[in-house]
Design a protein around this motif. Sequence first.
Motif, PDB file in Angstrom:
ATOM      1  N   GLU A 208       0.842  -1.282  -0.173  1.00 39.75           N
ATOM      2  CA  GLU A 208       0.019  -0.128  -0.096  1.00 39.75           C
ATOM      3  C   GLU A 208       0.772   1.198   0.056  1.00 39.75           C
ATOM      4  OE1 GLU A 208      -2.424  -0.882   3.397  1.00 39.75           O
ATOM      5  OE2 GLU A 208      -3.893  -1.852   2.163  1.00 39.75           O
ATOM      6  N   ALA A 210       3.636   1.524  -1.404  1.00 35.04           N
ATOM      7  CA  ALA A 210       4.259   1.694  -2.589  1.00 35.04           C
ATOM      8  C   ALA A 210       2.995   2.224  -3.659  1.00 35.04           C
ATOM      9  CB  ALA A 210       4.969   0.331  -3.293  1.00 35.04           C
ATOM     10  N   ARG A 211       1.919   1.874  -3.441  1.00 36.85           N
ATOM     11  CA  ARG A 211       0.654   2.151  -4.070  1.00 36.85           C
ATOM     12  C   ARG A 211       0.490   3.712  -4.027  1.00 36.85           C
ATOM     13  NH1 ARG A 211      -4.289  -1.024  -2.837  1.00 36.85           N
ATOM     14  NH2 ARG A 211      -5.474   0.356  -4.106  1.00 36.85           N
ATOM     15  N   LEU A 212       0.513   4.179  -2.736  1.00 33.87           N
ATOM     16  CA  LEU A 212       0.412   5.591  -2.401  1.00 33.87           C
ATOM     17  C   LEU A 212       1.557   6.455  -3.138  1.00 33.87           C
ATOM     18  CD1 LEU A 212      -0.581   5.567   1.390  1.00 33.87           C
ATOM     19  CD2 LEU A 212      -1.638   6.727  -0.428  1.00 33.87           C
ATOM     20  N   ALA A 213       2.618   6.020  -3.066  1.00 35.02           N
ATOM     21  CA  ALA A 213       3.779   6.780  -3.985  1.00 35.02           C
ATOM     22  C   ALA A 213       3.480   6.680  -5.240  1.00 35.02           C
ATOM     23  CB  ALA A 213       5.036   6.020  -3.508  1.00 35.02           C
ATOM     24  N   GLY A 214       2.407   5.862  -5.795  1.00 31.46           N
ATOM     25  CA  GLY A 214       2.266   5.926  -7.171  1.00 31.46           C
ATOM     26  C   GLY A 214       2.992   4.774  -8.169  1.00 31.46           C
ATOM     27  N   ALA A 215       3.289   3.642  -7.376  1.00 38.03           N
ATOM     28  CA  ALA A 215       4.155   2.715  -8.154  1.00 38.03           C
ATOM     29  C   ALA A 215       3.171   1.825  -8.999  1.00 38.03           C
ATOM     30  CB  ALA A 215       4.882   1.911  -7.123  1.00 38.03           C
ATOM     31  N   GLN A 219       6.155  -2.101 -10.660  1.00 36.84           N
ATOM     32  CA  GLN A 219       7.187  -1.371  -9.800  1.00 36.84           C
ATOM     33  C   GLN A 219       6.999  -1.859  -8.308  1.00 36.84           C
ATOM     34  OE1 GLN A 219       6.171   2.805 -10.803  1.00 36.84           O
ATOM     35  NE2 GLN A 219       8.175   2.970 -11.431  1.00 36.84           N
ATOM     36  N   ARG A 222       8.788  -5.326  -8.434  1.00 39.24           N
ATOM     37  CA  ARG A 222      10.195  -5.165  -8.417  1.00 39.24           C
ATOM     38  C   ARG A 222      10.399  -4.787  -6.873  1.00 39.24           C
ATOM     39  NH1 ARG A 222      12.278  -0.359 -11.562  1.00 39.24           N
ATOM     40  NH2 ARG A 222      11.537   0.604  -9.593  1.00 39.24           N
ATOM     41  N   ASP A 223       9.757  -3.661  -6.364  1.00 36.10           N
ATOM     42  CA  ASP A 223      10.391  -3.033  -4.979  1.00 36.10           C
ATOM     43  C   ASP A 223       9.817  -3.516  -3.936  1.00 36.10           C
ATOM     44  OD1 ASP A 223      11.734  -1.289  -6.884  1.00 36.10           O
ATOM     45  OD2 ASP A 223       9.836   0.210  -6.885  1.00 36.10           O
TER      46      ASP A 223
ATOM     47  N   ARG B  48      -8.164   5.279   5.459  1.00 36.89           N
ATOM     48  CA  ARG B  48      -7.849   4.458   4.236  1.00 36.89           C
ATOM     49  C   ARG B  48      -8.638   4.995   2.765  1.00 36.89           C
ATOM     50  NH1 ARG B  48      -5.127  -0.013   4.343  1.00 36.89           N
ATOM     51  NH2 ARG B  48      -6.509  -1.100   2.907  1.00 36.89           N
ATOM     52  N   ALA B  51      -7.200   7.938   1.764  1.00 37.81           N
ATOM     53  CA  ALA B  51      -6.043   7.633   1.031  1.00 37.81           C
ATOM     54  C   ALA B  51      -6.447   6.871  -0.337  1.00 37.81           C
ATOM     55  CB  ALA B  51      -5.232   6.906   1.813  1.00 37.81           C
ATOM     56  N   GLY B  52      -7.655   6.335  -0.584  1.00 35.62           N
ATOM     57  CA  GLY B  52      -7.923   5.535  -1.491  1.00 35.62           C
ATOM     58  C   GLY B  52      -7.272   4.033  -1.745  1.00 35.62           C
ATOM     59  N   LEU B  53      -7.188   3.647  -0.505  1.00 39.93           N
ATOM     60  CA  LEU B  53      -6.817   2.285  -0.647  1.00 39.93           C
ATOM     61  C   LEU B  53      -8.152   1.497  -0.241  1.00 39.93           C
ATOM     62  CD1 LEU B  53      -3.690   2.830   1.960  1.00 39.93           C
ATOM     63  CD2 LEU B  53      -3.827   2.071  -0.230  1.00 39.93           C
ATOM     64  N   GLN B  72      -6.857   6.538  -8.268  1.00 38.87           N
ATOM     65  CA  GLN B  72      -6.106   5.721  -7.526  1.00 38.87           C
ATOM     66  C   GLN B  72      -5.176   6.260  -6.363  1.00 38.87           C
ATOM     67  OE1 GLN B  72      -5.273   2.226  -8.084  1.00 38.87           O
ATOM     68  NE2 GLN B  72      -7.287   2.486  -9.048  1.00 38.87           N
ATOM     69  N   PRO B  73      -4.828   5.717  -5.391  1.00 36.82           N
ATOM     70  CA  PRO B  73      -3.870   6.267  -4.374  1.00 36.82           C
ATOM     71  C   PRO B  73      -2.709   7.110  -4.862  1.00 36.82           C
ATOM     72  CG  PRO B  73      -4.471   3.893  -3.921  1.00 36.82           C
ATOM     73  CD  PRO B  73      -4.915   4.207  -5.285  1.00 36.82           C
ATOM     74  N   GLY B  74      -2.084   6.470  -5.883  1.00 36.54           N
ATOM     75  CA  GLY B  74      -1.068   7.211  -6.427  1.00 36.54           C
ATOM     76  C   GLY B  74      -1.302   8.636  -6.827  1.00 36.54           C
ATOM     77  N   ILE B  78      -1.232  12.323  -1.645  1.00 41.41           N
ATOM     78  CA  ILE B  78      -1.094  12.381  -0.063  1.00 41.41           C
ATOM     79  C   ILE B  78      -0.156  11.589   0.316  1.00 41.41           C
ATOM     80  CG2 ILE B  78      -3.524  13.021   0.208  1.00 41.41           C
ATOM     81  CD1 ILE B  78      -4.246  10.267  -0.031  1.00 41.41           C
ATOM     82  N   TYR B  99      12.321   6.826  -1.845  1.00 39.57           N
ATOM     83  CA  TYR B  99      11.595   5.867  -2.767  1.00 39.57           C
ATOM     84  C   TYR B  99      10.301   6.619  -3.404  1.00 39.57           C
ATOM     85  CZ  TYR B  99       8.968   2.136  -4.631  1.00 39.57           C
ATOM     86  OH  TYR B  99       8.205   1.114  -5.330  1.00 39.57           O
ATOM     87  N   PRO B 100       9.432   7.500  -2.744  1.00 39.26           N
ATOM     88  CA  PRO B 100       8.455   7.930  -3.393  1.00 39.26           C
ATOM     89  C   PRO B 100       8.976   8.847  -4.576  1.00 39.26           C
ATOM     90  CG  PRO B 100       8.065   8.324  -1.228  1.00 39.26           C
ATOM     91  CD  PRO B 100       9.251   7.601  -1.397  1.00 39.26           C
ATOM     92  N   ARG B 102      11.728   8.298  -6.466  1.00 40.12           N
ATOM     93  CA  ARG B 102      12.188   7.662  -7.222  1.00 40.12           C
ATOM     94  C   ARG B 102      10.993   7.210  -8.215  1.00 40.12           C
ATOM     95  NH1 ARG B 102      14.220   1.747  -6.019  1.00 40.12           N
ATOM     96  NH2 ARG B 102      13.739   0.684  -7.855  1.00 40.12           N
ATOM     97  N   ILE B 103       9.875   6.890  -7.683  1.00 42.94           N
ATOM     98  CA  ILE B 103       8.581   6.280  -8.471  1.00 42.94           C
ATOM     99  C   ILE B 103       8.259   7.717  -9.416  1.00 42.94           C
ATOM    100  CG2 ILE B 103       6.190   5.984  -8.536  1.00 42.94           C
ATOM    101  CD1 ILE B 103       7.954   3.713  -7.682  1.00 42.94           C
ATOM    102  N   LYS B 105      10.239   9.542 -10.753  1.00 41.67           N
ATOM    103  CA  LYS B 105      11.263   9.933 -11.966  1.00 41.67           C
ATOM    104  C   LYS B 105      12.050  11.049 -11.488  1.00 41.67           C
ATOM    105  CE  LYS B 105       9.855   6.682 -15.328  1.00 41.67           C
ATOM    106  NZ  LYS B 105       8.415   6.286 -14.675  1.00 41.67           N
TER     107      LYS B 105
END
Lengths: 308, 356
Positions: A208, A210-215, A219, A222-223, B48, B51-53, B72-74, B78, B99-100, B102-103, B105
């Motif tokens: 979750e 990772a999903r919040l980060a937009g993966a 991804q 992988r991560d 949640r 957050a969209g989870l 979608q959450p991403g 947030i 990490y965020p 990196r995602i 880019k």
Amino acid sequence: MAQATLPPEVLDDAKARRYNADAAGLGRLRAGAFVAPALVLISLFLVFPALWVLYLSLSNYRLTGAAAAAPQSVGFDNFVKALTDPEFWSSTWLTFEFVLGSAVIGQVVLGFLIAWIMRDRTGPIKRIVEGLVILAWILPSAVVSFLWVALLDRDGGTLNTLLHAQDFAPLLDHPMLSIIVFNIWRGAAFSMMLYGAALGNVPPSHLESARLAGASGWQQLRDVVFPHIRGHVLTNLLLISLWTFNDFTPFLLTAGGPDGKTEVLSVHVYQVALQGGELGYGAAVSTVILLINLVVAVFYLRLLRSKK
Amino acid sequence: MSAIELRGLTKVYPGGVKALDSLDLTIPDGEFFALLGPSGCGKTTLLRTIAGLETATGGAVVIGGRDVTGVQPGGRDIAMVFQDYALFPHMDVTDNIAYPLRIKKVARSTREQKAAEVGARLGLDKLMDRRPGQLSGGQQQRVALARVMATQAQAFLFDEPLSNLDARLRLEARTFLKKLQHELGVTTVFVTHDQAEALAMADRMAVMESGHIRQIGTPAEVFQRPANTFVAGFIGSTPMNLLDGVVRGDTVEVADCKLAVPQSAEGLLRDGEKIVYGVRPEYNGYSAEPVDGSLVGKVSIVENLGASYLVTLDVNGVPVQAVVPEGHEPALGDEGYALPRRDRALIYRDGELVSA
Ligand SMILES: Nc1ncnc2c1ncn2[C@@H]1O[C@H](COP(=O)(O)OP(=O)(O)OP(=O)(O)O)[C@@H](O)[C@H]1O
Ligand SMILES: [Mg+2]
């Protein structure tokens, strides 16, 4: 048990040490007696045949004829013959294709995909899919090979009937592909179950996060997922590589043919030793197979250990 | 940085559990907002769903003026701190924080610089090369915070981020978190079941009960004037005395004792109506001498609270609690008098606060 009831001060140092080394308190002799039956069975059915194969590989033993009655030692001639025989090398290459295509790629990928897709599903769909996959795994080899021959046969095979095709003969035209597909179908269940259990170990909050980060899905795999199940992947690869390497079921589909195009090593041994009667030579090839298995196993175990 | 708005938000889990029941809530930009409530009331679900989870069954989630209900959450911009921190065990602190980015880019050098910057701010500068497994619980929590801060999201969501810390570290983290949030000024929603935490940290808070919000207000409002008997009984280190009573002219009769009508309810009560009289033990003055308009009873329990004592009086069969400073505690069986403060006592009619 008698020692356990002694007051502690009676146990001097040496005794205490022996007590620890002998937790059940049986003594060497009686403990040995308990292990003996298992050791006898292992020796009888595993160690002895292995040594016997080693011995045979150094002789000119044959199934019939003079050499069957009085085999003679020929040193490493059988090994030299195997390693210089193009048929041996082509079988090795075919085995490599078979293991890589059906186990390392096919079963791992398919098993993982099914486990991944089914991971948060519940209810009838999941049960049906898993049931079918496992069914392919638990049916006896003789039954499933017959089913596949019936499916792929040129004359009135199910596939031909379905496709309304004439003379489409996968077992003849694409024999290696056929046994690879067959073995993927046959063995995906094990990988599916192993990965199903492994995916249960991936903490949902990590996914979750990772999903919040937009993966993306890839991804996340992988991560988050892969680093968590790396050990499972290697264990899975080790087991199914070895199983597939030694698998004899392709013989039931194609008998090594046509033209030796599916003569993987296990089939090759059968052909030379039992069909050709050269037991000594077959034993030498078996020994080489054993060595290759050892190399493969050591390779994976190394990888597994390097994880820590 | 932006406001969060929930309109008629409903969440029904498969199986029929209604965890959120058409809930309306607006959290202004930059506010530190706490969600408080008993276990299972839907706090985590609410967070949640923001957050969209979890996908909302009905209603809308609006963040920064943008309706993100179907996003979608991403894509919601947030960041969330999970109860178990959800740090990736195979990445070092720098990679975890970055990490965020990196995602998204962001170039490696930029994101490493950003991670170092945020890490230094949270006192992690000497730990940047370690893996989460080599950190203490408090340090892991700070890494999780740093990861959230590095994202520069519009809003932060925290689900009980302090519950894995020991009592002392928790107090430190509480102060630290509050300070940090005020410096950053990012809208933050904070779930806790520890009311002391909510009272101490929040700008405003909501008290939830089985999918509904029962009261929204500043901690002081919620503590001093609980809007209903549920909140009254839930908030406070010792629960409020909620005593059944009847209005008799300009007094209230509770357990055969006549009490003055509290200031907040003056002129709002009808003669003879049934009400609930509420007073916190802290606002219930105890005396060993007879006092007019007090609750009279025998001391049945005395509990040590540290610097004070919680005394339970048996008032004609009704237990009434009062807090007594140390050194003045009565003995069991003594006759005692509890005089509620008129400016703090409250009246509830049909479970709701009576006030002008
Ligand atoms: N995945 C789920 N499926 C079905 N019901 C759920 C699910 N998750 C939560 N619930 C139910 O929804 C309600 C609200 O749960 P939630 O986790 O939001 O509570 P909470 O306020 O966070 O409680 P706690 O303080 O214990 O964490 C509970 O009744 C719970 O049983
Ligand atoms: Mg919760």
